[in-house]
Design a protein around this motif. Structure first.
Motif, mmCIF file in Angstrom:
data_model
loop_
_atom_site.group_PDB
_atom_site.id
_atom_site.type_symbol
_atom_site.label_atom_id
_atom_site.label_comp_id
_atom_site.label_asym_id
_atom_site.label_seq_id
_atom_site.Cartn_x
_atom_site.Cartn_y
_atom_site.Cartn_z
ATOM 1 N N ILE A 257 0.861 -1.182 0.000
ATOM 2 C CA ILE A 257 0.000 0.000 0.000
ATOM 3 C C ILE A 257 0.897 1.232 0.000
ATOM 4 O O ILE A 257 1.954 1.247 0.649
ATOM 5 N N SER A 258 0.516 2.251 -0.726
ATOM 6 C CA SER A 258 1.315 3.475 -0.783
ATOM 7 C C SER A 258 1.113 4.290 0.486
ATOM 8 O O SER A 258 0.128 4.134 1.204
ATOM 9 N N THR A 259 2.063 5.175 0.756
ATOM 10 C CA THR A 259 1.982 6.011 1.956
ATOM 11 C C THR A 259 0.730 6.859 1.956
ATOM 12 O O THR A 259 0.069 7.015 2.986
ATOM 13 N N ILE A 260 0.359 7.413 0.807
ATOM 14 C CA ILE A 260 -0.803 8.292 0.735
ATOM 15 C C ILE A 260 -2.093 7.544 1.015
ATOM 16 O O ILE A 260 -3.072 8.112 1.513
ATOM 17 N N GLN A 262 -2.196 4.803 3.009
ATOM 18 C CA GLN A 262 -2.030 4.030 4.235
ATOM 19 C C GLN A 262 -2.822 4.661 5.389
ATOM 20 O O GLN A 262 -2.441 5.694 5.930
ATOM 21 N N PRO A 263 -3.933 4.050 5.815
ATOM 22 C CA PRO A 263 -4.733 4.654 6.885
ATOM 23 C C PRO A 263 -4.058 4.628 8.245
ATOM 24 O O PRO A 263 -4.349 5.456 9.105
ATOM 25 N N ALA A 264 -3.118 3.702 8.474
ATOM 26 C CA ALA A 264 -2.423 3.636 9.760
ATOM 27 C C ALA A 264 -1.455 4.799 9.946
ATOM 28 O O ALA A 264 -0.854 4.941 11.016
ATOM 29 N N ASP A 265 -1.326 5.655 8.936
ATOM 30 C CA ASP A 265 -0.472 6.837 9.031
ATOM 31 C C ASP A 265 -0.937 7.768 10.144
ATOM 32 O O ASP A 265 -0.162 8.549 10.682
ATOM 33 N N ILE A 266 -2.211 7.667 10.533
ATOM 34 C CA ILE A 266 -2.756 8.524 11.590
ATOM 35 C C ILE A 266 -2.144 8.206 12.945
ATOM 36 O O ILE A 266 -2.181 9.014 13.869
ATOM 37 N N PHE A 267 -1.535 7.011 13.079
ATOM 38 C CA PHE A 267 -0.956 6.595 14.353
ATOM 39 C C PHE A 267 0.552 6.821 14.429
ATOM 40 O O PHE A 267 1.179 6.403 15.404
ATOM 41 N N THR A 268 1.134 7.473 13.414
ATOM 42 C CA THR A 268 2.587 7.635 13.405
ATOM 43 C C THR A 268 3.065 9.077 13.398
ATOM 44 O O THR A 268 4.234 9.332 13.685
#
Length: 291
Positions: A257-260, A262-268
């Protein structure tokens, strides 16, 4: 979220549970309201995000608080609030690192979290009765994110159908030497969670008959499928064997999955308002007060 006319409402330890034919709704709006009163936030000012974009907190951020009691009480309450508010998990994990010696700038961030909560009082979790019982997860990491010790942040979450059931935001225990290592350590940490969830679901009558899809960084997938260790991976050999073992046993299926996306980006990390709203929407939180 549409709630039926017939429902059962229960409040336990600040956790409000509403059950109706559409499913179960969990929130902590009364708990949040009490927390705002405790902090003395009686005005109508709100914040669009719980954490300012590109703000990096350090141990000595401003003058130390004369009395850290209120800070510790508020942060402790916010930790409990993440039971139904995964959208604040990252920033709460961040401010909780300064409980021992909080400073003024740390307290300012806590107040911003509370103002964000004021504007999203009735956000909560909705476990729909029509959801499938298929487990799926997302894993992500932010390399070199802590300006103090240069350690990275792992973030993941899991859905059961359309219902969010597990999530985490946590600093990695070692300083990584590359973004590839960071993503793979995050994947190894994430991969432990579906093992437990699959066992739990099997014991309550919802066994998972196919591998649990896990979306992660493509570089981590390449390592998981590569039997030959080299200079970039030999120092994370245990993590490599752990993930590869479960891929081979088909308990998890790794998908890129691309970074854009990636829904787990909210936790990082913290995000600008538009990006943050987009990520929150992918959590499928309920946004309505129960009738």
């Amino acid at each position: 979220m549409g709630l039926g006319l017939i429902h059962i409402y229960t409040q336990i330890l600040g956790l409000e549970v509403l059950s109706d034919p559409s499913g179960i709704y969990l929130c902590q709006d009364k708990y949040t309201s009490d927390l705002l009163s405790k902090a003395g936030l009686t005005d109508n000012k709100t914040a669009s995000t719980p954490f300012e974009h590109n703000l990096h907190l350090a141990p000595n951020a401003g003058p130390p608080l004369r009395d850290p009691t209120l800070y510790r009480q508020l942060v402790g309450s916010l930790v409990y609030l993440t039971v139904t508010r995964p959208d604040i998990a990252y920033v709460v994990y961040t401010v909780s690192q300064f409980m021992f010696a909080p400073c003024f700038d740390h307290y300012v961030v806590v107040l911003r979290i509370l103002r964000y909560l004021k504007g999203t009082m009735f956000h909560g979790l909705h476990f729909t009765s029509t959801s499938s019982l298929t487990l799926r997860g997302f894993s992500n990491a932010d390399w070199d994110s802590d300006i103090t010790d240069r350690r990275s942040t792992t973030g993941y979450y899991f859905f059961l159908g359309d219902s969010l059931i597990s999530w985490r935001s946590k600093k990695q225990y070692l300083t990584a030497r590359s973004s590839t290592e960071v993503e793979y350590r995050a994947l190894a940490d994430t991969a432990q969670e579906p093992m437990w969830l699959r066992w739990l679901l099997s014991n309550i009558g919802a066994p998972q008959h196919s591998p649990t899809p896990l979306w992660c960084d493509n570089s981590a997938i390449q390592i998981a499928h590569n039997d030959a260790f080299h200079e970039r991976t030999k120092h994370i050999e245990i993590e490599c064997h752990f993930v590869r073992q479960h891929v081979t046993r088909q308990t998890i299926q790794l998908l890129p999955i691309s970074t854009i996306d990636q829904p787990a980006d909210i936790f990082t990390k913290a995000h600008l308002p538009g990006r943050f709203r987009d990520l929150v929407s992918k959590l499928y939180l309920a946004h309505s007060s129960p009738d």
